[in-house]
Each structure stands twice: as structure tokens, then as C-alpha cells.
Design a protein around this motif. Structure first.
Motif, PDB file in Angstrom:
ATOM      1  N   UNK A  46       3.572  -7.972  -0.465  1.00 44.06           N
ATOM      2  CA  UNK A  46       4.339  -7.091  -1.319  1.00 44.06           C
ATOM      3  C   UNK A  46       4.109  -5.634  -0.897  1.00 44.06           C
ATOM      4  N   UNK A  47       5.199  -4.885  -0.777  1.00 42.52           N
ATOM      5  CA  UNK A  47       5.085  -3.485  -0.379  1.00 42.52           C
ATOM      6  C   UNK A  47       4.930  -3.293   1.119  1.00 42.52           C
ATOM      7  N   UNK A 102      12.834  -7.197   5.602  1.00 37.43           N
ATOM      8  CA  UNK A 102      12.936  -6.329   4.432  1.00 37.43           C
ATOM      9  C   UNK A 102      11.565  -6.226   3.773  1.00 37.43           C
ATOM     10  N   UNK A 103      11.415  -5.260   2.863  1.00 41.16           N
ATOM     11  CA  UNK A 103      10.139  -5.111   2.180  1.00 41.16           C
ATOM     12  C   UNK A 103       9.802  -6.378   1.404  1.00 41.16           C
ATOM     13  N   UNK A 104       8.610  -6.921   1.697  1.00 39.00           N
ATOM     14  CA  UNK A 104       8.191  -8.162   1.057  1.00 39.00           C
ATOM     15  C   UNK A 104       8.958  -9.375   1.519  1.00 39.00           C
ATOM     16  N   UNK A 130       2.118  -6.353  10.341  1.00 39.80           N
ATOM     17  CA  UNK A 130       2.585  -5.934   9.037  1.00 39.80           C
ATOM     18  C   UNK A 130       2.468  -4.419   8.919  1.00 39.80           C
ATOM     19  N   UNK A 131       3.494  -3.809   8.368  1.00 37.92           N
ATOM     20  CA  UNK A 131       3.485  -2.357   8.173  1.00 37.92           C
ATOM     21  C   UNK A 131       3.723  -2.037   6.712  1.00 37.92           C
ATOM     22  N   UNK A 132       3.274  -0.844   6.333  1.00 36.29           N
ATOM     23  CA  UNK A 132       3.572  -0.363   4.995  1.00 36.29           C
ATOM     24  C   UNK A 132       5.081  -0.166   4.859  1.00 36.29           C
ATOM     25  N   UNK A 133       5.663  -0.631   3.801  1.00 36.13           N
ATOM     26  CA  UNK A 133       7.084  -0.440   3.562  1.00 36.13           C
ATOM     27  C   UNK A 133       7.270   0.759   2.647  1.00 36.13           C
ATOM     28  N   UNK A 134       7.970   1.770   3.144  1.00 34.61           N
ATOM     29  CA  UNK A 134       8.174   2.973   2.347  1.00 34.61           C
ATOM     30  C   UNK A 134       9.644   3.346   2.342  1.00 34.61           C
TER      31      UNK A 134
END
Length: 586
Positions: A46-47, A102-104, A130-134
Motif C-alpha cells: 500500500x502506498x 498503479x499505486x498498490x 518497489x518504489x514510494x508512490x506519490x
């Protein structure tokens, strides 16, 4: 191979903190077999987002990848189909940026090979991380703030951010960056982490280092996407900016200050319209006449043009049709408006020049070589030379010279011996101010380059020079009235027979930059120097007429040889245009 290994290590290190694993074809790197297959699937936390970075791709190539293929899906939707052989750089620039969930969301990959492999192919290999989704869609907001992840603390590693801004079409987005800007940059100035701003007209950036983009940053658009990516290491703080909107204002169009091109309309906001026209009937509008302020902040014509129209002078068309031509030596007097391009020069000696636009005239270099640049006074819009004594009463246009430019190939008179060569006998005169065209003062057209002089071609020569006395036809006197004569171009072999100088007996030089013309009893004469030879023949057809020649030299008129030599203007059109353009744009 060494370069490939170094890049591989860099990728492994940059993603090491978030590296989740590797995905590769069966049998890699020894090669895959026919009827091989692989199904792979992973989901992001998540995120976060999940990405695949391929470092090697070598599959059988086929149309639409129908034989062997790698297919990548995001949440079940196909996002890429790959086959063939792609270099590492191509994978990194055009393939890997697409392989992001997409994010998550989830990524899945399928690989299959058929039976048709003739050559053994290595297959593929990549790592998933995995990367931070912002990412955030801020469409509809006219104001807000956007910052790098974790601002004002160090931004997250392996960030892949995308912020979408979209407002109404009559508005434009402005970005106001904080001076606190810190995005990782290498010692040689290359961006390691980077910020990009994408608009419909193109992508701006990348931006990095410690200097923010110019603020306020005008996107010139109502739509923008902000991209920010970071690698797997570093402690940089990132960026923050405030976005807001302003009404689209195209501003007043940038047009010349000469007052010729006119604009109708003063409103410059989105969807406002303006119209262009020329202030004088002696100019014609080139381009579209109606423009609309577009959402991009640019004026766009009904025809889709963004460049402004311009007013081109109408050349070579007299306001009054000439009468049939007579002779300069006792020839026909010109009426006002018949030869509106002919200018009179009285000092330091009598001669002529030809108006070619509202700031320039052409004459013979031999006529002005001893004149000072700002010493010439030219008179236009007249036929009677006496009217120059009171030009304000007679509506004569007075032009003062600002600059005289003699052709660089012309050899000036040294005064040590009689001249035998008038090659490149052409000069330009720039006026100190623009002249206003009228029915009695209009420019001539320049000829086409290398048009070619035709034997027996008929033209008109004009001037205020020597002519026969009305009292004694054998005596030559200076004409007070502009006269014009119909003469023809002589054959080349006749022009090559040049007159001898009286004192030395040396023969005058004839070059390809000259032609000669005349007719029985008709010729240009002394004090006609610098004046025009115009084709086609002045007649009732109204033109357009072209400056084909400039009165240059010839035998003395009292010898009645009726053969004058003229500068061939077609050879100098490029020089004229380039010289004028260089000075006018300086």
C-alpha cells in the motif's frame, strides 16, 4: 562488456534498498527451448508501486511478436509486448519506464516460445523493485502546493511521482518554487534524481541541483504533469512549490513600429480577436488578417498560423499609366506619377537614383563614390527639377542620406589616370528616415536573379540629364524636366566593342555585370548617371516594372553614338537584399 557490467552494478546498487527479486526466462542465460513458458505475478505494498527493470532481452523476432514474446500486465491490463533483441540503453529509455504498476497495484508477466526457433536465443532477465508512490491527480484545483515526498525532510528513495494539474482552458498554470531546492546532481552536472514538467507543447527540464526553476514558472498551458524520480540512495531534501492560475493574456502582438501594419482591437484575453490591415493602399497584407488569443497564450490565425502577418510594399506599378515613350536627347517629358521611382540628386553633381523601398534607393557607385554618407539630398515625387527650390509648396518629398554603401567589388577612382573599368558599378543609399509612399512616389521591383538579358529587349531609361536644346538641336543642355526614352538591348558582340579613351586610346572594359542599350537618336547622357533602365517597356499595361539596369557609363553624348552601358542589376539582387537585411536587423 565492461560498460554493461558497470551499468548493471549501478542499477543493482540504486535499487538495492527496495530490490525484491529477479525475473528471467527459463534456461537463462543458456537459452530457452521451444514451447517454453513462464507466468509471474507480484503486487506492490500500500502506498507503493512495483516496477520491472529489464537488463537483457534476446528473443526471436516476429511480426507483432506472434512467435516468442514477453507480455507485461498491470492489474490485468496489457501494457507492453516485447520480442527481438534490444540493447540495454533502449530498454532503459523506452521500455522500462512503461513497466510500472498503479499505486498498490499488481504486475504480471507471461512468456512463451513456439516451435519455430532456428537460432537459440538467450531470453530475458530483469529485476523488480518497489518504489514510494506519490502520484496524485489535482485536476480542477486552481491553487495548491506540491512537494517532494517527506518534505521538508529528505525525500524517499526510489520515488516515482506524478502530479497532474488541469484547469479551465482560459487559465494558465504558474508554478512558484521555493528557494529551498535540493535535488541530487552528479559532480559533472548530470541529474541523478530529477524533476520534469510536461505540458502539451513539450517537456521542460530535467531540473536538479540547488537552483530552482525560474519563479514564477509560466507553463503557458492550462494542463501540466509534474514528474519526479529518485534512486535508491541519497539524503537530499527535494523541492516544494505553490501552483496557481492566471487568466490567459496574449498581450499586444509584436509588430514593427513603422505604423504600416495596423491592429484593430485592443482586448488580449483568451478568445479575444484582433484584425490586421495595412495603413496605406500602397502595401498589401501577406498572411491571415484575423487572429484569436489561444489557451497557450499565443495569437493564432484562422488559418492556424502563429507568425504575425506583414505589409509588403506594392512595387513597380505606377498610379498613372505612362504615355508612349520618347527620347531623353530631346525626348518626351514625363508626367507626374508615370515614373514614380526615379529620384533626383542635384549636389554634389546632378544624377539620379531609384527607390526600391521606403528606406533605400539604388544608384551607380561611380556617381556617389566621392560623396559623404550624410551629404546627399534626394528629391522624389516630381518631374520639374525647379520645384526642389520650394519642396513644401510643390509636395516634393525630400530624403536625406544616412548611409552610402558601395559594392565591395567596385574600384574607386584614384584620379591618377582615366578610368577604364566600371565593373560592379552599384551602390545603396539608406535614408535617414522612412518615406511615405504616394501616387507620385512609389518603389520599383527588383528583377529575378539571373533572369538573363534578351537581345533587342525593349526598356525605358529616364533622367534629368543632358538633352538637345530646343533653340539649337545640335547643342546639349541640362533638362529641367524628367524625360524618358524607349531603347533596346544591343547584342553582346556590339557591347564588347567599347569606345576608346580620347587621351590614352585605351579601350573601356566590358564585363558580364554590364549590358549596353540604345536606339537611333535615343540614349542616356551625362547627368543621367545612377538613374534606372526599366523593363518591360513603359506602356499602358500598368506593370509591374523591374529595375533591370542602372545608368553607368558610355561615350560622350555629343558624339551621337547612342550606346550607353548599364549595370546589370540581376547580378546584384542577392547582395542588395543581404546588405539591407544585415543593416535593418542590426
Amino acid at each position: 562488456m565492461l560498460r554493461f557490467s558497470l551499468l548493471l552494478l549501478l542499477f543493482f546498487h540504486s535499487a538495492s534498498s527496495k530490490l525484491l527479486g529477479w525475473v528471467e526466462s527459463p534456461g537463462y542465460p543458456s537459452g530457452y527451448l521451444p514451447h517454453a513458458s513462464l507466468n509471474w505475478s507480484r503486487c506492490a505494498s500500500k502506498g507503493h508501486t512495483l516496477s520491472i527493470r529489464l537488463i537483457h532481452l534476446d528473443l526471436e523476432d516476429s511480426q507483432d511478436c506472434e512467435n516468442d514474446a514477453v507480455k507485461v500486465f498491470s492489474n490485468g491490463n496489457l501494457i507492453s509486448v516485447l520480442c527481438g533483441n534490444k540493447e540495454f540503453e533502449e530498454l532503459q529509455s523506452t521500455v522500462n519506464p512503461l513497466l510500472v504498476s498503479a499505486s498498490g497495484g499488481c504486475l504480471s508477466l507471461s512468456f512463451h516460445s513456439d516451435f519455430s526457433n532456428i537460432q537459440r536465443h538467450i531470453g530475458f532477465r530483469g529485476f523488480y523493485s518497489e518504489q514510494v508512490s506519490c502520484s496524485e491527480d489535482l485536476s480542477g484545483l486552481n491553487e495548491g502546493d506540491i512537494s517532494s515526498p517527506s518534505w521538508p525532510g529528505p525525500y524517499a528513495e526510489n520515488a516515482n511521482c506524478q502530479y497532474t494539474l488541469s484547469v479551465e482552458a482560459h487559465l494558465q498554470l504558474e508554478l512558484h518554487f521555493s528557494e529551498a531546492f535540493d535535488v541530487e546532481q552528479s559532480t559533472d552536472g548530470q541529474c541523478i534524481d530529477l524533476l520534469r514538467i510536461e505540458t502539451p507543447s513539450g517537456t521542460l527540464g530535467p531540473f536538479c541541483g540547488d537552483t530552482p526553476p525560474l519563479s514564477p514558472f509560466h507553463t503557458h498551458s492550462h494542463h501540466a504533469i509534474i514528474h519526479f524520480t529518485s534512486n535508491g540512495f541519497g539524503t537530499n531534501k527535494g523541492f516544494t512549490f505553490h501552483f496557481q492560475t492566471r487568466a490567459v493574456d496574449c498581450g499586444f502582438p509584436d509588430i514593427p513600429e513603422d505604423g504600416i501594419l495596423k491592429v484593430v482591437g485592443s482586448n488580449t484575453q483568451y478568445k479575444d480577436q484582433i484584425q490586421f490591415n495595412c495603413s496605406s493602399k500602397f502595401y498589401t497584407l501577406e498572411g491571415d488578417d484575423t487572429y484569436t488569443c489561444s489557451a497557450s497564450g499565443a495569437w493564432v490565425s484562422d488559418g492556424g498560423r502563429t507568425e504575425m502577418p506583414k505589409c509588403n510594399q506594392i512595387c513597380g506599378i505606377p498610379a498613372k499609366n505612362p504615355a508612349s515613350a520618347g527620347r531623353i536627347l530631346g525626348g518626351r517629358n514625363a508626367n507626374l506619377g508615370e515614373i514614380p521611382w526615379h529620384l533626383l540628386i542635384k549636389e554634389p553633381s546632378r544624377g539620379g537614383a531609384t527607390l526600391i523601398n521606403d528606406r533605400w534607393a539604388v544608384t551607380a557607385a561611380s556617381f556617389v563614390e566621392k560623396a559623404e554618407e550624410s551629404s546627399l539630398v534626394l528629391y522624389g515625387g516630381l518631374t520639374d527639377g525647379r520645384t526642389t527650390n520650394n519642396p513644401h509648396v510643390s509636395n516634393v518629398t525630400v530624403m536625406e542620406s544616412e548611409r552610402i554603401i558601395i559594392h565591395p567589388g567596385y574600384s574607386r577612382d584614384t584620379g591618377h589616370a582615366e578610368r577604364t573599368n566600371f565593373d560592379n558599378d552599384i551602390a545603396l543609399i539608406r535614408f535617414s528616415s522612412r518615406v511615405n509612399f504616394g501616387p507620385n512616389l512609389l518603389p520599383i521591383c527588383l528583377p529575378e536573379v539571373n533572369r538573363g538579358m534578351v537581345e533587342n529587349e525593349q526598356g525605358t531609361v529616364s533622367g534629368w540629364g543632358m538633352t538637345e536644346s530646343t533653340v539649337n538641336p545640335k547643342k546639349l543642355v541640362t533638362s529641367r524636366v524628367l524625360k524618358h526614352a524607349q531603347i533596346g538591348v544591343y547584342p553582346l558582340e556590339q557591347c564588347e566593342i567599347t569606345p576608346n579613351l580620347e587621351t590614352t586610346g585605351k579601350r573601356m572594359v566590358f564585363t558580364n555585370n554590364m549590358f549596353c542599350a540604345g536606339a537611333p537618336g535615343r540614349d542616356s547622357c551625362q547627368k543621367d548617371s545612377g538613374g534606372p533602365f526599366v523593363t518591360p517597356l513603359l506602356s499602358l499595361n500598368g506593370g509591374p516594372y523591374y529595375l533591370t539596369g542602372i545608368v553607368s557609363w558610355g561615350p560622350p553624348c555629343d558624339q551621337r553614338m547612342y550606346k550607353g552601358y548599364y549595370t546589370k542589376v540581376e547580378n546584384y539582387v542577392d547582395w542588395i537584399k543581404e546588405t539591407i537585411n544585415k543593416i535593418e536587423t542590426f
